[in-house]
Design a protein around this motif. Structure first.
Motif, PDB file in Angstrom:
ATOM      1  N   TYR A 209       0.831  -1.198   0.000  1.00 21.86           N
ATOM      2  CA  TYR A 209       0.000   0.000   0.000  1.00 21.86           C
ATOM      3  C   TYR A 209       0.869   1.252   0.000  1.00 21.86           C
ATOM      4  O   TYR A 209       1.980   1.268   0.526  1.00 21.86           O
ATOM      5  N   GLY A 210       0.308   2.309  -0.604  1.00 21.31           N
ATOM      6  CA  GLY A 210       0.925   3.618  -0.583  1.00 21.31           C
ATOM      7  C   GLY A 210      -0.161   4.664  -0.535  1.00 21.31           C
ATOM      8  O   GLY A 210      -1.342   4.342  -0.366  1.00 21.31           O
ATOM      9  N   LEU A 211       0.213   5.930  -0.675  1.00 21.34           N
ATOM     10  CA  LEU A 211      -0.792   6.971  -0.763  1.00 21.34           C
ATOM     11  C   LEU A 211      -1.563   6.812  -2.066  1.00 21.34           C
ATOM     12  O   LEU A 211      -1.033   6.322  -3.063  1.00 21.34           O
ATOM     13  N   ASP A 212      -2.814   7.222  -2.070  1.00 18.52           N
ATOM     14  CA  ASP A 212      -3.638   7.039  -3.260  1.00 18.52           C
ATOM     15  C   ASP A 212      -3.260   8.047  -4.351  1.00 18.52           C
ATOM     16  O   ASP A 212      -2.329   8.860  -4.180  1.00 18.52           O
ATOM     17  N   GLU A 213      -3.969   8.011  -5.467  1.00 23.22           N
ATOM     18  CA  GLU A 213      -3.591   8.796  -6.638  1.00 23.22           C
ATOM     19  C   GLU A 213      -3.752  10.298  -6.431  1.00 23.22           C
ATOM     20  O   GLU A 213      -3.276  11.091  -7.257  1.00 23.22           O
ATOM     21  N   ALA A 214      -4.387  10.712  -5.348  1.00 20.01           N
ATOM     22  CA  ALA A 214      -4.466  12.144  -5.062  1.00 20.01           C
ATOM     23  C   ALA A 214      -3.087  12.726  -4.788  1.00 20.01           C
ATOM     24  O   ALA A 214      -2.860  13.925  -4.977  1.00 20.01           O
TER      25      ALA A 214
END
Length: 220
Positions: free
Chosen positions: A38-43
């Motif tokens: 997991y990582g930060l989302d596309e925002a």
């Protein structure tokens, strides 16, 4: 959770005793993991970079970290205009029940949200160096703060933690959250069989969202 990452939470020392803020990882360890990252989302549209994976005694990948934003320095220096580093690190931890050790002689503790909270707390500490401390005093300080991070992670219902709802794969998810003078730490669980931890400085945790990474090799 006994992994190589918990043995020596500090970054590796460079020549002359100076510590690198973190060791960059290769994509190989991430690709060996049997769970999603997991990582930060596309925002989030800034830089992303692989950090390190943690492995069990039998070589199985158990957790790892992916950075976002500015690559942090250890000293947490602040620029003349008052701006500091802006980064967030997402820690993915495989959700595992109690299991036998590799040699069959004991039982390893299960991984929980507390595991993610501890890894995130120690990760933030490893990038923190109070300016008044020299190298030797910092080692003592880091040992004390690491123990404190473990105690805090083991009491997620305690007064040091608040609750924060953030999206994970678009689904509102409850996280345990705390702030300190060094930055912020949060921890929770995803529906994909993993626990998530995160820590950062300069980037507000309140606007973050997390998402499963489709192709981790793209970060190599």
């Amino acid at each position: 959770m006994e992994t190589t990452s918990r043995v020596g939470a500090q970054a590796p020392a460079a020549e002359g005793g100076q510590q690198f803020p973190f060791a960059r990882g290769t994509v190989d360890g991430f690709l060996r993991a049997p769970f999603p990252w997991y990582g930060l989302d596309e925002a989030f549209t800034g830089p992303r970079w692989l950090m390190r994976v943690g492995v069990a005694a039998d070589g199985a990948v158990e957790h790892g970290s992916i950075g976002h934003g500015q690559e942090p320095s250890v000293r947490n220096e602040v620029t003349e205009d008052g701006d500091g580093e802006r980064f967030a690190v997402v820690v993915t931890v495989a959700s595992q029940p109690l299991r036998h050790s590799a040699d069959g002689t004991g039982v390893l503790e299960a991984t929980t949200v507390s595991s993610a909270a501890w890894l995130a707390g120690v990760g933030l500490l490893s990038l923190t160096w109070p300016g008044q401390l020299g190298h030797i005093l910092r080692d003592n300080w880091l040992d004390q703060q690491t123990e404190t991070a473990w105690v805090l992670a083991d009491d997620l219902s305690g007064p040091e933690w608040s609750t924060l709802s953030l999206p994970v794969d678009g689904v509102p998810t409850s996280f345990h959250y705390r702030e300190s003078e060094f930055g912020w730490v949060l921890a929770g669980s995803a529906q994909a069989g993993v626990h998530l931890g995160a820590y950062g400085r300069g980037m507000s945790a309140y606007g973050l969202g997390f998402a499963k990474i489709k192709d981790v090799s793209a970060y190599a």
